[in-house]
Write a protein that holds these residues in place. Structure first.
Motif, mmCIF file in Angstrom:
data_model
loop_
_atom_site.group_PDB
_atom_site.id
_atom_site.type_symbol
_atom_site.label_atom_id
_atom_site.label_comp_id
_atom_site.label_asym_id
_atom_site.label_seq_id
_atom_site.Cartn_x
_atom_site.Cartn_y
_atom_site.Cartn_z
ATOM 1 N N TRP A 1 0.842 -1.202 0.000
ATOM 2 C CA TRP A 1 0.000 0.000 0.000
ATOM 3 C C TRP A 1 0.878 1.253 0.000
ATOM 4 N N ARG A 2 1.896 1.282 0.869
ATOM 5 C CA ARG A 2 2.773 2.448 0.959
ATOM 6 C C ARG A 2 3.624 2.590 -0.305
ATOM 7 N N LEU A 3 4.034 1.482 -0.876
ATOM 8 C CA LEU A 3 4.799 1.512 -2.122
ATOM 9 C C LEU A 3 3.938 2.081 -3.252
ATOM 10 N N TYR A 4 2.664 1.687 -3.268
ATOM 11 C CA TYR A 4 1.731 2.210 -4.271
ATOM 12 C C TYR A 4 1.545 3.718 -4.103
ATOM 13 N N LEU A 5 1.359 4.155 -2.859
ATOM 14 C CA LEU A 5 1.198 5.596 -2.617
ATOM 15 C C LEU A 5 2.468 6.358 -2.984
ATOM 16 N N GLY A 6 3.621 5.777 -2.692
ATOM 17 C CA GLY A 6 4.883 6.403 -3.070
ATOM 18 C C GLY A 6 5.017 6.516 -4.582
ATOM 19 N N MET A 7 4.585 5.471 -5.289
ATOM 20 C CA MET A 7 4.624 5.494 -6.739
ATOM 21 C C MET A 7 3.742 6.614 -7.280
ATOM 22 N N LEU A 8 2.542 6.746 -6.732
ATOM 23 C CA LEU A 8 1.645 7.815 -7.176
ATOM 24 C C LEU A 8 2.249 9.189 -6.911
ATOM 25 N N ASP A 9 2.910 9.331 -5.765
ATOM 26 C CA ASP A 9 3.555 10.589 -5.411
ATOM 27 C C ASP A 9 4.664 10.925 -6.410
ATOM 28 N N LYS A 10 5.510 9.965 -6.705
ATOM 29 C CA LYS A 10 6.608 10.189 -7.652
ATOM 30 C C LYS A 10 6.074 10.470 -9.052
ATOM 31 N N LEU A 11 4.979 9.819 -9.404
ATOM 32 C CA LEU A 11 4.364 10.039 -10.713
ATOM 33 C C LEU A 11 3.794 11.451 -10.819
ATOM 34 N N SER A 12 3.122 11.896 -9.765
ATOM 35 C CA SER A 12 2.486 13.222 -9.811
ATOM 36 C C SER A 12 3.507 14.362 -9.852
ATOM 37 N N TYR A 13 4.670 14.176 -9.246
ATOM 38 C CA TYR A 13 5.694 15.220 -9.247
ATOM 39 C C TYR A 13 6.676 15.086 -10.403
ATOM 40 N N GLY A 14 6.629 13.984 -11.117
ATOM 41 C CA GLY A 14 7.512 13.798 -12.263
ATOM 42 C C GLY A 14 8.977 13.687 -11.890
ATOM 43 N N GLU A 15 9.255 13.178 -10.694
ATOM 44 C CA GLU A 15 10.626 13.058 -10.219
ATOM 45 C C GLU A 15 11.405 12.048 -11.062
ATOM 46 N N THR A 16 12.658 12.385 -11.360
ATOM 47 C CA THR A 16 13.520 11.503 -12.134
ATOM 48 C C THR A 16 14.820 11.254 -11.366
ATOM 49 N N THR A 17 15.541 10.205 -11.788
ATOM 50 C CA THR A 17 16.834 9.927 -11.166
ATOM 51 C C THR A 17 17.822 11.011 -11.588
ATOM 52 N N LEU A 18 18.866 11.181 -10.801
ATOM 53 C CA LEU A 18 19.796 12.287 -10.992
ATOM 54 C C LEU A 18 20.561 12.203 -12.307
ATOM 55 N N ILE A 19 21.115 11.056 -12.605
ATOM 56 C CA ILE A 19 22.018 10.965 -13.752
ATOM 57 C C ILE A 19 21.289 10.521 -15.023
ATOM 58 N N ALA A 20 20.604 9.395 -14.972
ATOM 59 C CA ALA A 20 19.973 8.837 -16.175
ATOM 60 C C ALA A 20 18.618 9.477 -16.494
#
Length: 172
Positions: free
Chosen positions: A113-132
């Protein structure tokens, strides 16, 4: 119905474990290619390290770890302390096994459940990894596949432990 459920749980656990193994092999190969590419940098022949190898490795390792959890749960190979197990009556040991499986299912459900919510959070903010510049939500989604498998297998393991407690199944 129980035998069919076991086959489904085994198929999920085994399939995810093979996928996790495949991911680890892929990470190893990509890392070797990147290291070899670094060796060619002084020769100036155009081959270099893979950009973002650390990002790729991080995401792949997370997905692989979550992919192995259902297999560990189904095969009862999670780390646990059995210091007093031999001294306990069999019924108490089976009851504790049931309690352990309920606890693991709870952890699997809350974690997924928390992993799913974290995924939604990262999706909504469009966060990307630093290098790639890989979208971070993709790593969460890859891990969520194994986490959902872990939930399914954990729920099955509660049923299996309950059957053992009431004497319907022999412990392997």
């Amino acid at each position: 119905m129980y035998a069919a459920s076991y086959r489904v749980a085994d198929l999920i656990a085994r399939g995810l474990a093979f996928a996790g193994g495949g991911i680890l092999i892929l990470i190893t190969l990509i890392t070797c290619v990147s290291i070899a590419g670094r060796a060619f940098v002084p020769l100036d022949i155009g081959i270099g390290p893979i950009r973002g190898i650390y990002d790729i490795t991080e995401i792949g390792m997370a997905a692989a770890i979550f992919a192995f959890l259902p297999w560990a749960q189904l095969r009862e190979t999670h780390a646990r302390v059995d210091l007093f197990q031999a001294a306990l009556p069999r019924r108490v040991d089976l009851a504790l096994d049931l309690l352990f499986n309920i606890g693991m299912a709870f952890v699997a459900i809350v974690g997924s459940w928390r992993l799913y919510l974290g995924m939604l959070d990262k999706l909504s903010y469009g966060e990307t990894t630093l290098i790639a510049q890989i979208p971070v939500w993709q790593g969460f989604a890859a891990s969520l596949v194994g986490a959902v498998g872990f939930v399914i297998v954990s729920v099955f393991c509660i049923w299996r432990a309950a059957r053992r407690l009431i004497g319907m199944e022999q412990q392997v």
